[in-house]
Scaffold this active site. Structure first.
Site, short mmCIF file in Angstrom:
data_model
loop_
_atom_site.label_atom_id
_atom_site.label_comp_id
_atom_site.label_asym_id
_atom_site.label_seq_id
_atom_site.Cartn_x
_atom_site.Cartn_y
_atom_site.Cartn_z
N ARG A 38 41.36 -13.89 6.38
CA ARG A 38 41.37 -14.04 7.91
C ARG A 38 40.19 -14.62 8.43
NH1 ARG A 38 45.02 -10.97 6.18
NH2 ARG A 38 43.49 -10.53 4.54
N THR A 39 39.07 -13.49 8.23
CA THR A 39 37.80 -13.97 8.67
C THR A 39 37.35 -15.34 8.68
OG1 THR A 39 37.31 -11.56 8.40
CG2 THR A 39 35.51 -12.83 9.19
N LYS A 68 21.67 -19.85 -8.74
CA LYS A 68 20.56 -20.15 -9.67
C LYS A 68 19.50 -19.23 -9.37
CE LYS A 68 22.04 -24.93 -9.14
NZ LYS A 68 21.90 -25.90 -8.19
N ARG A 113 29.14 -13.87 5.43
CA ARG A 113 29.84 -12.41 4.91
C ARG A 113 29.16 -12.17 3.40
NH1 ARG A 113 36.07 -10.86 4.23
NH2 ARG A 113 35.51 -10.07 6.32
N HIS A 131 31.31 -4.80 10.56
CA HIS A 131 32.30 -6.14 11.14
C HIS A 131 32.72 -6.37 12.55
CE1 HIS A 131 35.19 -9.19 9.79
NE2 HIS A 131 35.65 -8.41 9.29
N1 CP Z 1 40.12 -8.47 8.26
C1 CP Z 1 39.24 -9.05 7.31
O1 CP Z 1 38.02 -8.89 7.51
O2 CP Z 1 40.19 -9.86 6.35
P1 CP Z 1 39.43 -10.81 5.50
O3 CP Z 1 38.78 -9.88 4.38
O4 CP Z 1 40.71 -11.60 4.99
O5 CP Z 1 38.61 -11.87 6.05
#
Ligand code: CP
Length: 305
Positions: free
Chosen positions: A51-52, A80, A101, A129
């Site tokens: 999603r993100t 590396k 991320r 998040h």
């Molecule tokens: N909610 C969320 O962060 O989903 P993903 O891990 O799929 O990005």
């Protein structure tokens, strides 16, 4: 001076949050605009995502910007031995904004401190998040017509769940009452209880997923047990199915209740809940794109109109 980044939800105050939600509402009405023409955004995903990453990338595409990046760190030179600092310095040579991320808590803050371009934290370990919280707040407002004085029951992995940690802080501006439902092993960390205590925010803690915790709620926020954060998989096995929401458990819930989940789900919401009009997690995920359009424009100083 460092550019403005979004690392922790507390980087945005109450007015900032409301401004983002207003912009997101405009993007929801009309998501295809020319606002990022000539801009390049980088998505650096050292951890998996559906999603993100895809909602950020769709957000940029719909604003006519360009995307570079990787969805698998194994394809980057970090394998590396390149440091995070060098990676960020390199990518900032190419991109106007970095969306990252990473599995390490604090990595996004570090990236924002070394980066000459804005950084958006798309999740750093168990820490934060923030864009998930903004889309959660957008969805709560959309379904409740207010963010004020709501009872939010948060269920599952409150220890490792970064979406939970950001949500508590993001909602703290709006006089919530929290019900925290977690087994002892996955209880809400002390620092978030202290955060609530200092702000006079009411919360109850439950080890049982009781009818009271469901029926008193305006929002039932289910979460997954975060398998990837456990060092001992036997410990994960013990708690992985500790709470499962079935449709019949919603029979006495408030008429305005909505069930949210940051997703992905594993077993914690049975599929028989999906057809209940109170299930709102797929619409919630869709809202992520509009909210991320708003955040990108905000950090790049681009007006929505
Ligand atoms: N909610 C969320 O962060 O989903 P993903 O891990 O799929 O990005």
């Amino acid at each position: 001076m460092q550019p403005k980044s979004l690392v922790n939800i507390t980087d945005y105050g109450r007015d900032d949050i409301l401004r983002i939600l207003q912009s997101a509402a405009k993007f929801k009405q009309s998501p295809n605009r020319d606002l990022l023409q000539g801009r390049v955004c980088a998505t650096l995903f050292f951890e998996p995502s559906t999603r993100t990453r895809l909602s950020f990338e769709t957000a940029v595409n719909r604003l006519r910007g360009r995307i570079i990046g990787f969805s698998d760190a194994a394809t980057s030179s970090s394998t590396k031995g390149e440091s995070l600092k060098d990676t960020i310095m390199m990518v900032s040579n190419y991109a106007d904004l970095i969306i990252m991320r990473h599995h390490l808590e604090g990595s996004a803050r570090y990236a924002s401190e070394v980066s000459p371009v804005p950084v958006i934290n798309a999740g750093d370990g168990s820490n934060q998040h923030p864009t998930q919280t903004l889309l959660d707040l957008f969805t709560i407002y959309e379904t409740q017509g207010t963010l004020e004085n709501l009872t939010i029951t948060i269920v599952g992995d409150l220890k490792y769940g970064r979406a939970v940690h950001s949500l508590i802080q993001g909602l703290s501006h709006f006089h919530p009452t929290f019900n925290f439902v977690a087994p002892d092993e996955l209880g809400i960390p002390e620092k978030y209880k202290l955060y609530c205590d200092r702000r006079g925010i009411k919360y109850n803690e439950y080890a049982e997923f009781s009818p009271e915790s469901i029926n008193s709620a305006d929002i039932l926020y289910m979460t997954r047990v975060q398998k990837e954060r456990f060092t001992d998989l036997m410990e994960y096995e013990k708690v992985k199915n500790v709470y499962i929401l079935y449709n019949d458990m919603l029979s006495e819930s408030k008429p305005n209740l909505k069930v949210l989940h940051p997703l992905p789900r594993v077993n914690e919401i049975n599929q028989d809940v999906d057809e209940n009009p109170k299930a709102y997690y797929f619409q919630q995920a869709k809202n992520g794109m509009f909210v991320r359009q708003a955040v990108i424009c905000d950090l790049l100083g681009i007006g929505v109109e």
